[in-house]
Write a protein that holds these residues in place. Structure first.
Motif, PDB file in Angstrom:
ATOM      1  N   MET A  10     -15.571   6.407   4.248  1.00 32.90           N
ATOM      2  CA  MET A  10     -14.428   5.485   4.430  1.00 32.90           C
ATOM      3  C   MET A  10     -14.215   4.651   3.176  1.00 32.90           C
ATOM      4  SD  MET A  10     -15.658   4.094   8.138  1.00 32.90           S
ATOM      5  CE  MET A  10     -17.357   4.164   7.615  1.00 32.90           C
ATOM      6  N   ALA A  27     -17.714   4.550   1.256  1.00 34.33           N
ATOM      7  CA  ALA A  27     -19.041   4.770   1.827  1.00 34.33           C
ATOM      8  C   ALA A  27     -18.936   5.304   3.248  1.00 34.33           C
ATOM      9  CB  ALA A  27     -19.851   3.475   1.819  1.00 34.33           C
ATOM     10  N   GLY A  28     -20.024   5.787   3.734  1.00 34.79           N
ATOM     11  CA  GLY A  28     -20.150   6.337   5.079  1.00 34.79           C
ATOM     12  C   GLY A  28     -21.521   6.985   5.123  1.00 34.79           C
ATOM     13  N   ASP A  29     -22.237   6.842   6.232  1.00 35.41           N
ATOM     14  CA  ASP A  29     -23.683   7.130   6.207  1.00 35.41           C
ATOM     15  C   ASP A  29     -24.059   8.473   5.577  1.00 35.41           C
ATOM     16  OD1 ASP A  29     -22.666   8.557   8.424  1.00 35.41           O
ATOM     17  OD2 ASP A  29     -24.454   8.211   9.640  1.00 35.41           O
ATOM     18  N   ASN A  32     -23.242   8.557   1.951  1.00 34.16           N
ATOM     19  CA  ASN A  32     -24.196   7.740   1.179  1.00 34.16           C
ATOM     20  C   ASN A  32     -25.453   8.566   0.875  1.00 34.16           C
ATOM     21  OD1 ASN A  32     -22.332   5.775   1.758  1.00 34.16           O
ATOM     22  ND2 ASN A  32     -23.583   4.715   3.289  1.00 34.16           N
ATOM     23  N   TYR A  86     -13.811   0.349   6.510  1.00 37.82           N
ATOM     24  CA  TYR A  86     -14.723  -0.586   7.166  1.00 37.82           C
ATOM     25  C   TYR A  86     -15.014  -1.762   6.259  1.00 37.82           C
ATOM     26  CZ  TYR A  86     -19.175   0.645   4.801  1.00 37.82           C
ATOM     27  OH  TYR A  86     -20.188   0.830   3.897  1.00 37.82           O
ATOM     28  N   PHE A  97     -20.730  -4.423  10.699  1.00 35.05           N
ATOM     29  CA  PHE A  97     -19.538  -3.720  10.238  1.00 35.05           C
ATOM     30  C   PHE A  97     -18.357  -3.902  11.184  1.00 35.05           C
ATOM     31  CE2 PHE A  97     -23.121  -0.701   9.009  1.00 35.05           C
ATOM     32  CZ  PHE A  97     -23.208  -1.158   7.709  1.00 35.05           C
ATOM     33  N   TYR A  99     -14.633  -1.871  11.840  1.00 34.72           N
ATOM     34  CA  TYR A  99     -14.074  -0.557  11.481  1.00 34.72           C
ATOM     35  C   TYR A  99     -12.588  -0.445  11.791  1.00 34.72           C
ATOM     36  CZ  TYR A  99     -18.988   0.945  12.072  1.00 34.72           C
ATOM     37  OH  TYR A  99     -20.337   1.085  12.000  1.00 34.72           O
ATOM     38  N   ARG A 101     -10.942   3.024  11.900  1.00 38.74           N
ATOM     39  CA  ARG A 101     -11.180   4.440  11.622  1.00 38.74           C
ATOM     40  C   ARG A 101     -10.778   5.330  12.799  1.00 38.74           C
ATOM     41  NH1 ARG A 101     -17.779   4.215  11.585  1.00 38.74           N
ATOM     42  NH2 ARG A 101     -17.563   6.237  10.551  1.00 38.74           N
ATOM     43  N   ASN A 163     -28.604   7.260  13.874  1.00 38.70           N
ATOM     44  CA  ASN A 163     -27.712   6.178  13.422  1.00 38.70           C
ATOM     45  C   ASN A 163     -26.863   5.630  14.582  1.00 38.70           C
ATOM     46  OD1 ASN A 163     -27.503   4.681  11.142  1.00 38.70           O
ATOM     47  ND2 ASN A 163     -26.425   6.231   9.937  1.00 38.70           N
ATOM     48  N   ARG A 165     -24.527   3.741  16.797  1.00 41.39           N
ATOM     49  CA  ARG A 165     -23.439   2.767  16.594  1.00 41.39           C
ATOM     50  C   ARG A 165     -22.648   2.689  17.898  1.00 41.39           C
ATOM     51  NH1 ARG A 165     -25.830   2.339  12.474  1.00 41.39           N
ATOM     52  NH2 ARG A 165     -25.090   2.295  10.326  1.00 41.39           N
ATOM     53  N   LEU A 168     -18.822   2.958  18.365  1.00 43.95           N
ATOM     54  CA  LEU A 168     -18.076   4.185  18.042  1.00 43.95           C
ATOM     55  C   LEU A 168     -18.024   5.151  19.223  1.00 43.95           C
ATOM     56  CD1 LEU A 168     -19.344   4.994  14.438  1.00 43.95           C
ATOM     57  CD2 LEU A 168     -17.312   3.727  15.133  1.00 43.95           C
ATOM     58  N   THR A 252     -26.973  -2.741   3.870  1.00 49.08           N
ATOM     59  CA  THR A 252     -26.125  -1.551   4.047  1.00 49.08           C
ATOM     60  C   THR A 252     -26.697  -0.363   3.260  1.00 49.08           C
ATOM     61  OG1 THR A 252     -24.192  -2.978   4.227  1.00 49.08           O
ATOM     62  CG2 THR A 252     -23.765  -0.655   3.809  1.00 49.08           C
ATOM     63  N   ALA A 253     -26.811   0.768   3.941  1.00 46.10           N
ATOM     64  CA  ALA A 253     -27.254   2.043   3.332  1.00 46.10           C
ATOM     65  C   ALA A 253     -28.745   2.093   3.006  1.00 46.10           C
ATOM     66  CB  ALA A 253     -26.431   2.406   2.094  1.00 46.10           C
ATOM     67  N   ASP A 256     -29.780   5.209   4.729  1.00 46.86           N
ATOM     68  CA  ASP A 256     -29.146   6.403   4.144  1.00 46.86           C
ATOM     69  C   ASP A 256     -29.830   6.806   2.834  1.00 46.86           C
ATOM     70  OD1 ASP A 256     -27.342   5.944   6.218  1.00 46.86           O
ATOM     71  OD2 ASP A 256     -25.936   4.884   4.919  1.00 46.86           O
ATOM     72  N   ALA A 292     -22.742  -0.269  -0.201  1.00 49.01           N
ATOM     73  CA  ALA A 292     -23.573   0.862   0.212  1.00 49.01           C
ATOM     74  C   ALA A 292     -24.108   1.653  -0.982  1.00 49.01           C
ATOM     75  CB  ALA A 292     -22.769   1.789   1.122  1.00 49.01           C
TER      76      ALA A 292
HETATM   77  O1  LIG Z   1     -21.188   2.603  10.109  1.00 48.35           O
HETATM   78  C1  LIG Z   1     -20.701   3.562   9.516  1.00 48.35           C
HETATM   79  O2  LIG Z   1     -20.057   4.450  10.052  1.00 48.35           O
HETATM   80  C2  LIG Z   1     -20.923   3.711   8.082  1.00 48.35           C
HETATM   81  O3  LIG Z   1     -21.098   4.802   7.650  1.00 48.35           O
HETATM   82  C3  LIG Z   1     -20.948   2.480   7.254  1.00 48.35           C
HETATM   83  C4  LIG Z   1     -22.161   2.317   6.397  1.00 48.35           C
HETATM   84  O4  LIG Z   1     -21.965   2.828   5.093  1.00 48.35           O
HETATM   85  C5  LIG Z   1     -23.377   2.946   6.991  1.00 48.35           C
HETATM   86  O5  LIG Z   1     -23.422   2.652   8.348  1.00 48.35           O
HETATM   87  C6  LIG Z   1     -24.609   2.437   6.362  1.00 48.35           C
HETATM   88  O6  LIG Z   1     -25.684   3.088   7.006  1.00 48.35           O
END
Ligand SMILES: O=C(O)C(=O)C[C@H](O)[C@H](O)CO
Length: 303
Positions: A10, A27-29, A32, A86, A97, A99, A101, A163, A165, A168, A252-253, A256, A292
């Motif tokens: 993202m 970035a995005g997990d 990354n 994000y 975070f 978002y 998305r 991961n 979340r 989501l 962050t990251a 990752d 990230a």
């Molecule tokens: O939360 C997410 O979807 C992301 O990818 C954002 C961050 O870069 C990621 O979570 C870090 O691990």
């Protein structure tokens, strides 16, 4: 070893020193991890499978992907969509975070099962995450899991970071069920204990590892913030101490970048404890800078 990372990248708004000032990044997990794989080992052969739009910001992201030396051969173009966004909020270095998305192009990444199959066939190690699964609709999830399962049956190594979340996912139950389905098609699972304890009620990292072993994983490395890392592999189990970090500005990251070093070690036959120690070193450097993607001097990332 050819590595394929599957997921979403993202636009990232990362807070800088002044209140209200943000740096725009990407970035995005899973991206990354692909990016840190190339930082850690500039000769790593890495592709990123995602969906992008055809607008300017999607083009900018594609340039970031290719300039990092990551192949965009398996990027799906979705002309009527664009990339997600994000924003990082920081409190004493710990990140959260927000978002935007919901309609991102990456949500269509599993819409071409033949392309998924080709991409998996063309690589040795396939990496995806709970976020990759969360952004897909049920049909996309089934397509991705089936392609990965077939890849594993054909001898590919599969790595998965749950991961978790919850925001989501459509429900907590779905998150827990689909996460376990992701682990069930994976050889290597790289969870973070704090999240696992919150959502799966694991009493300790050993319980997390046991649950993923029972699901079908063979090597489980349980990240645990500043606390020791517990791992179990076909060669045995153990813990690795995490060196203390005094100057944490943005976590962050962290996970990752850690995962990148573990994946890199798989190709070179590096002993798992050495990989974990090097992974701690890299993630320890990453949390000392904002955003990230943190360019790391080679000496910070090598064991
Ligand atoms: O939360 C997410 O979807 C992301 O990818 C954002 C961050 O870069 C990621 O979570 C870090 O691990």
């Amino acid at each position: 070893m050819k590595i394929l990372s599957i997921g979403e990248c993202m636009a990232e708004m990362s807070p800088q020193g002044d209140v209200g000032t943000f740096q725009l990044g990407f970035a995005g997990d899973t991206f990354n991890t692909a990016w840190y794989l190339r930082q850690f080992d500039p000769s790593a052969d890495v592709s990123f499978l995602t969906g992008l739009g055809t607008d300017t910001i999607s083009e900018q992201l594609r340039n970031v992907i290719t300039q990092a030396g990551i192949s965009d051969d398996y990027v799906l173009e979705i002309p009527d969509r664009t990339i997600g966004l994000y924003l990082i909020s920081l409190e004493n270095g710990e990140r959260s975070f927000s978002y935007w998305r919901g309609q991102s192009a990456a949500r269509c990444l599993a819409s071409d099962p033949a392309m998924l199959e080709r991409a998996i066939n063309d690589h040795d190690l396939i990496y995806f995450s709970g976020i990759t699964l969360a952004i897909l609709d049920p049909k996309g999830r089934a397509a991705l899991l089936s392609a990965v399962r077939d890849g594993r049956a054909a001898g590919k190594t599969i790595a998965f970071d749950p991961n978790l979340r919850p925001r989501l996912w459509e429900s907590t139950d779905t998150m827990l069920d689909v996460t376990m389905a992701g682990a069930a098609v994976s050889d290597i699972v790289l969870p973070s204990f704090e999240d696992e304890a919150t959502w799966f009620n694991d009493a300790d990292p050993q319980a997390t590892a046991q649950r993923y072993l029972s699901a079908g994983g063979r090597t489980i490395v349980v990240k645990n913030g500043a606390d020791s890392i517990y791992f179990v592999s076909p060669d045995g189990d153990g813990t690795v101490r995490v060196p203390p970090i005094s100057n944490i500005v943005d976590t962050t990251a962290a996970g990752d970048s850690f995962n990148a070093v573990i994946l890199s070690g798989l190709g070179g036959g590096v002993p798992l404890t050495d990989s974990i120690a090097a992974a701690c070193q890299l993630s320890g450097a990453v949390v000392q800078a904002r955003g990230a993607l943190v360019p790391i001097a080679p000496s910070e990332g090598t064991p």
